[in-house]
Motif scaffolding. Structure first.
Motif, PDB file in Angstrom:
ATOM      1  N   ALA A 103       6.644  -8.374 -14.983  1.00  0.00           N
ATOM      2  CA  ALA A 103       6.050  -9.329 -15.910  1.00  0.00           C
ATOM      3  C   ALA A 103       4.522  -9.322 -15.854  1.00  0.00           C
ATOM      4  O   ALA A 103       3.892 -10.238 -16.335  1.00  0.00           O
ATOM      5  CB  ALA A 103       6.573 -10.724 -15.612  1.00  0.00           C
ATOM      6  N   GLY A 104       3.914  -8.290 -15.267  1.00  0.00           N
ATOM      7  CA  GLY A 104       2.460  -8.216 -15.216  1.00  0.00           C
ATOM      8  C   GLY A 104       1.866  -8.899 -14.007  1.00  0.00           C
ATOM      9  O   GLY A 104       0.664  -9.078 -13.930  1.00  0.00           O
ATOM     10  N   GLU A 105       2.689  -9.299 -13.078  1.00  0.00           N
ATOM     11  CA  GLU A 105       2.176  -9.932 -11.864  1.00  0.00           C
ATOM     12  C   GLU A 105       2.283  -8.927 -10.721  1.00  0.00           C
ATOM     13  O   GLU A 105       3.309  -8.300 -10.521  1.00  0.00           O
ATOM     14  CB  GLU A 105       2.991 -11.180 -11.535  1.00  0.00           C
ATOM     15  N   ARG A 106       1.183  -8.767 -10.023  1.00  0.00           N
ATOM     16  CA  ARG A 106       1.157  -7.853  -8.880  1.00  0.00           C
ATOM     17  C   ARG A 106       0.836  -8.653  -7.638  1.00  0.00           C
ATOM     18  O   ARG A 106       0.221  -9.708  -7.704  1.00  0.00           O
ATOM     19  CB  ARG A 106       0.090  -6.781  -9.093  1.00  0.00           C
ATOM     20  N   HIS A 107       1.240  -8.125  -6.522  1.00  0.00           N
ATOM     21  CA  HIS A 107       1.029  -8.814  -5.257  1.00  0.00           C
ATOM     22  C   HIS A 107       0.132  -7.988  -4.358  1.00  0.00           C
ATOM     23  O   HIS A 107       0.161  -6.762  -4.403  1.00  0.00           O
ATOM     24  CB  HIS A 107       2.381  -9.087  -4.594  1.00  0.00           C
ATOM     25  N   TYR A 108      -0.646  -8.683  -3.576  1.00  0.00           N
ATOM     26  CA  TYR A 108      -1.513  -7.999  -2.622  1.00  0.00           C
ATOM     27  C   TYR A 108      -1.479  -8.757  -1.307  1.00  0.00           C
ATOM     28  O   TYR A 108      -1.199  -9.948  -1.252  1.00  0.00           O
ATOM     29  CB  TYR A 108      -2.950  -7.892  -3.150  1.00  0.00           C
ATOM     30  N   SER A 109      -1.712  -8.023  -0.260  1.00  0.00           N
ATOM     31  CA  SER A 109      -1.875  -8.647   1.046  1.00  0.00           C
ATOM     32  C   SER A 109      -3.165  -8.096   1.612  1.00  0.00           C
ATOM     33  O   SER A 109      -3.556  -6.971   1.310  1.00  0.00           O
ATOM     34  CB  SER A 109      -0.690  -8.345   1.968  1.00  0.00           C
ATOM     35  N   GLY A 110      -3.847  -8.868   2.359  1.00  0.00           N
ATOM     36  CA  GLY A 110      -5.130  -8.428   2.881  1.00  0.00           C
ATOM     37  C   GLY A 110      -6.273  -9.082   2.140  1.00  0.00           C
ATOM     38  O   GLY A 110      -6.133 -10.133   1.528  1.00  0.00           O
ATOM     39  N   GLU A 111      -7.407  -8.403   2.133  1.00  0.00           N
ATOM     40  CA  GLU A 111      -8.635  -8.991   1.607  1.00  0.00           C
ATOM     41  C   GLU A 111      -9.083  -8.423   0.261  1.00  0.00           C
ATOM     42  O   GLU A 111     -10.080  -8.863  -0.284  1.00  0.00           O
ATOM     43  CB  GLU A 111      -9.769  -8.772   2.623  1.00  0.00           C
ATOM     44  N   SER A 112      -8.377  -7.414  -0.278  1.00  0.00           N
ATOM     45  CA  SER A 112      -8.883  -6.773  -1.491  1.00  0.00           C
ATOM     46  C   SER A 112      -7.766  -6.452  -2.475  1.00  0.00           C
ATOM     47  O   SER A 112      -6.594  -6.394  -2.118  1.00  0.00           O
ATOM     48  CB  SER A 112      -9.646  -5.497  -1.137  1.00  0.00           C
ATOM     49  N   ILE A 113      -8.195  -6.251  -3.724  1.00  0.00           N
ATOM     50  CA  ILE A 113      -7.301  -5.793  -4.786  1.00  0.00           C
ATOM     51  C   ILE A 113      -7.871  -4.485  -5.317  1.00  0.00           C
ATOM     52  O   ILE A 113      -9.069  -4.225  -5.221  1.00  0.00           O
ATOM     53  CB  ILE A 113      -7.173  -6.828  -5.920  1.00  0.00           C
ATOM     54  N   ASN A 114      -7.003  -3.659  -5.866  1.00  0.00           N
ATOM     55  CA  ASN A 114      -7.431  -2.351  -6.339  1.00  0.00           C
ATOM     56  C   ASN A 114      -6.888  -2.129  -7.750  1.00  0.00           C
ATOM     57  O   ASN A 114      -5.683  -2.227  -7.982  1.00  0.00           O
ATOM     58  CB  ASN A 114      -6.926  -1.262  -5.396  1.00  0.00           C
ATOM     59  N   LEU A 115      -7.785  -1.817  -8.688  1.00  0.00           N
ATOM     60  CA  LEU A 115      -7.408  -1.585 -10.082  1.00  0.00           C
ATOM     61  C   LEU A 115      -7.344  -0.100 -10.444  1.00  0.00           C
ATOM     62  O   LEU A 115      -7.142   0.244 -11.605  1.00  0.00           O
ATOM     63  CB  LEU A 115      -8.400  -2.283 -11.019  1.00  0.00           C
TER      64      LEU A 115
END
Length: 182
Positions: A103-115
């Motif tokens: 549905a367009g939702e992504r999950h991240y763990s840690g301190e950063s996101i990557n596009l």
């Protein structure tokens, strides 16, 4: 830090954060066998952060060089991809509902996101499957390979006998067991 990797704490909370940057196509893995990327990838990225959830809206654009699928002449064109993704922070131990990922939702763990992967996939999807130099492209002559957009070839005056399939017409006109097949 990677080209399109952003530290979450550097994104202001509750404010619109707009970033303009250029990255090399190789930094996001954007390459292909059928096209050449001829300019950097221009990125216009908007972030809105609420707590540890980040909404991103991004526009990625670049220029490509490909060969026309009919006449094999080189052509250049621009591709632009628009991507919207919401990142939600999760602990490594949390189980992520796979329905949310679609549905367009992504999950991240840690301190950063990557596009980077979002940019690469978005641009790849915008490349035409069958690029043409024009809708009226005439292509190449099937006999001599002349580009028919540049002019006529001399193959139009060939007799049927020069065709490798001319023997088939003779087979159809032969009599088989006294019956004529045509």
């Amino acid at each position: 830090m990677k080209a399109l990797e952003f530290t979450v704490t550097e994104i202001p909370e509750e404010d619109l954060d707009i970033r303009e940057l250029q990255v090399s196509p190789s930094e996001i893995g954007f390459k292909g066998e059928d096209f050449n990327v001829i300019s950097p990838v221009h990125c216009h990225i908007q972030f809105v952060r609420h707590n540890q959830n980040i909404y991103t809206k991004a526009k990625f654009s670049t220029s490509l060089a490909v060969d026309c699928r009919r006449c094999i002449e080189p052509l250049q064109f621009d591709v632009t991809a628009e991507v919207e993704v919401q990142f939600c922070q999760v602990d490594d131990s949390e189980k992520v509902d796979p329905r949310l990922v679609d549905a367009g939702e992504r999950h991240y763990s840690g301190e950063s996101i990557n596009l980077s992967e979002d940019a690469r996939q978005g641009l790849v999807l915008e490349i035409p499957v069958w690029p043409l130099c024009s809708d009226s492209c005439k292509g190449l002559c099937a006999h001599c390979g002349t580009n028919l957009n540049a002019g006529e070839c001399n193959c139009g005056n060939l007799s049927e006998s020069s065709s490798p399939f001319s023997a088939l017409s003779e087979l159809l006109s032969d009599e088989i067991d006294g019956d004529r097949v045509s």
